[in-house]
Scaffold this motif. Sequence first.
Motif, PDB file in Angstrom:
ATOM      1  N   ILE A 675       0.941  -1.130   0.084  1.00 36.54           N
ATOM      2  CA  ILE A 675      -0.297  -0.028  -0.099  1.00 36.54           C
ATOM      3  C   ILE A 675       0.769   1.157   0.044  1.00 36.54           C
ATOM      4  CG2 ILE A 675      -1.792  -1.260   1.098  1.00 36.54           C
ATOM      5  CD1 ILE A 675      -1.046   0.575   3.692  1.00 36.54           C
ATOM      6  N   THR A 676       2.063   1.144   0.320  1.00 41.88           N
ATOM      7  CA  THR A 676       2.820   2.050   0.615  1.00 41.88           C
ATOM      8  C   THR A 676       3.459   2.510  -0.892  1.00 41.88           C
ATOM      9  OG1 THR A 676       3.901   1.554   2.519  1.00 41.88           O
ATOM     10  CG2 THR A 676       5.136   3.205   0.983  1.00 41.88           C
ATOM     11  N   LYS A 677       3.466   1.424  -1.894  1.00 39.40           N
ATOM     12  CA  LYS A 677       3.878   1.633  -3.389  1.00 39.40           C
ATOM     13  C   LYS A 677       2.555   2.090  -4.190  1.00 39.40           C
ATOM     14  CE  LYS A 677       6.832  -0.658  -6.843  1.00 39.40           C
ATOM     15  NZ  LYS A 677       7.417  -1.631  -7.120  1.00 39.40           N
ATOM     16  N   TYR A 678       1.345   1.522  -3.609  1.00 34.08           N
ATOM     17  CA  TYR A 678       0.387   1.786  -4.316  1.00 34.08           C
ATOM     18  C   TYR A 678      -0.889   2.483  -3.555  1.00 34.08           C
ATOM     19  CZ  TYR A 678       2.632  -1.009  -7.988  1.00 34.08           C
ATOM     20  OH  TYR A 678       3.616  -1.426  -8.667  1.00 34.08           O
ATOM     21  N   PRO A 679      -0.664   3.634  -3.234  1.00 33.16           N
ATOM     22  CA  PRO A 679      -1.591   4.439  -1.883  1.00 33.16           C
ATOM     23  C   PRO A 679      -3.036   4.357  -2.240  1.00 33.16           C
ATOM     24  CG  PRO A 679      -0.305   5.846  -3.344  1.00 33.16           C
ATOM     25  CD  PRO A 679       0.350   4.696  -3.810  1.00 33.16           C
TER      26      PRO A 679
END
Length: 743
Positions: A675-679
């Motif tokens: 989720i950090t990479k794909y917020p």
Amino acid sequence: SSSPDEEWPEVEKAEKLARGAALKWASGVFYRPEKLEGLGQYRSRETQRNSSIQSRLKSTVQSYLEGVSAGLEQLRSAAQEVQSVCQDLGAARWALLDSAERFQGLQQMRALMAEHVQLASVVQVLPQLFSVQEMFSHTLQLLHGQHLLEAHAELMMMEHLRDDILSQLHLRGLSSAQTTVLSYFGGLQELNESLAKQLWDIVGNSLRLVREDPVLFVSAVRIIEREEKIDDTLLLEATFLPPGRPKGWKQKFYQVLRETITGAHFHAPGTDAEGPGLARHLAMLQKDIVSELRVVKDLMVQCVPAHYNILSICTATYHQALTSHLQDILREDLDKQALFLLLEWALRVYHSPEMMGHPDLLPEVDVSALGPLMSPELVDQTERKYVVKVKASVLEWMQRTLEVEFKEWFREEEPETDHQGFFQSALPVIVMQMLNENIRVASLITDSLQQKVYNMALEELEAFLGRLREALAQCGKEHQKDRTLPKYYVSYLLAMLNNNLALSSSVSSLHPDAACREVPASLQAALDRTQKKACQLLLEELLLDLQPLCLQLPSRKWLSGSQLVSSMCEVIDKYAKDFSRVRKPVFTLLLTESELLVASQYLRALMQKKMVCKNEEERGQLCDRLLQDATQLRDLFCGLGLDQSQQSLEAVFALRELICLKDPSLLSLEVLGFITKYPDVSDEHVSTLLDLRGDVSKEVRHVVLEMMAQHPQVLPESYRPIFSTILVPAPELPFCLRKGKCA
């Protein structure tokens, strides 16, 4: 009796001052004892000085006394003479009083003398009075024979006779007799009118007469000059103004000349107010005005006195008449050609060497001091009318171009290509040529008109792009109903993208100022929206071909090694070849958007809850399949020219890591990285992916979702959303009642 000091206080005052001054002087001279030795000397010198002053005073007083004595003697003599004159005047008065009665008889003699003078005057003019009727007839004959100067000489003679008699009667207060005289000279009115009619006919034909026979015109001008002098003389005397005066024939001369010029050329435009008719009318005006002003300058000027300023009067008359005439024409509903003609004629032709700046007219003819032929307000108003007409023409032309463009879409052949093989059509060339031509034509008139047409061109181009987008959208809807029509739908969409690029690169060339070639923001936005619409329709077309394939995954058949992604690659490759017929910036954009579309469709298919891994072996198969598919798709797009760093397929690799993780208890850490990479990933997305694994307990799921709640993500500005476009099917709610009960 009073003392001398009281009678003459000034004497006492003067004596005191003198004494004071003497003391002051003495104290200054004799302030030392040794100085006292010269006292005798000083006394002797002052005594002599006093004697001299006294003698001069005596002499002066004596002279004054002698003058006074002589004056008194003269006064005495004058008084005696005045007394003698008074006695003589008294004697004369008494003598006049004695003879007053004798003067009474002279009054009758005076009256007889006045009567005699009047009768003598009457006797003197009787021959002329008796010949008046004969002179009337003779003068009329002279007028009919156009012997104007002789006729006018006789007319002046009769008018002088009449006016002289009327003046005498006026001075003697015999107003009743004036009616008889006016009646007797009644024929003068007819002669005046007849002469005036001939004069104004001559003035009305003056431009022709000065070329053919200037004698008549010169005679007319001489008569007008004579009458003007008589008017001036009578007005200066101001004692008696005869009937019909002042005649004001000089002003009438100017009036007739102006009316002749105006009436000859500046009639109502009528049917000539448009197109070729107006052009012929303006050309005729130009030719006639130059020709007539030449006649005035070279011939008429020599036939009239210099103070008439005939050339200036005629020039001003033509100028003012033209001003009114153009205003009359402009009140008509003119087409753009007529408006352009009028603007060009008034602002360019009129002052050019072909007309008022003609070498044959310079330097005597100068219209610069007469003001503009069209006021700045009228020019602006006419320019606006012209722009409205041009706008209507451009709108009609653009609409026709658009109709022809979309008609060509349904041909049984691809659009034409340029020398590099890119699809294109004639649309941008037609549109830009039309706008450029209108701006160029406007530049021939004024900078302000050019700017107005330029602004209109940009507005119309923006509106045209709006209609183009609507037509694209409509065509897209029709194509969805029957994908076989148009046959080369994709090719024409690509041609439209190239056309849009061509328009975008050409817009700056429309600007009149080469140094200022910036495209207005609203127009650039319209171009961008058109490009976006065409790209959207192309991607929809790609999507329609991909969707049947995407519907087949995930599945057990797919897991076991189907050619599904290979088929997808074939579709993508086919479209990429089509996309290569569009220029590079748009080709790259289409490739990027296509890759995002493929990635999002692939991810959407995975999240449709069609399959759940039963065991670790299936999870392994799923991981392998995801790796093979993502690698194959990534390599395809890299081969097409899209760099790996620009691809959204990386999300499939990241998602695979979640599936491949052996220990479910570590999922929360893995999901945090994901989720950090794909917020833009939501709880539903993660929950669906956990379902796909098939081995995640409720506790682990709760921990993962709790972790996500504790780490809310913010979308960076440069982030390209991928998961936010993917909708996850709603979970099925547990139902506690049996179906039988529901019944």
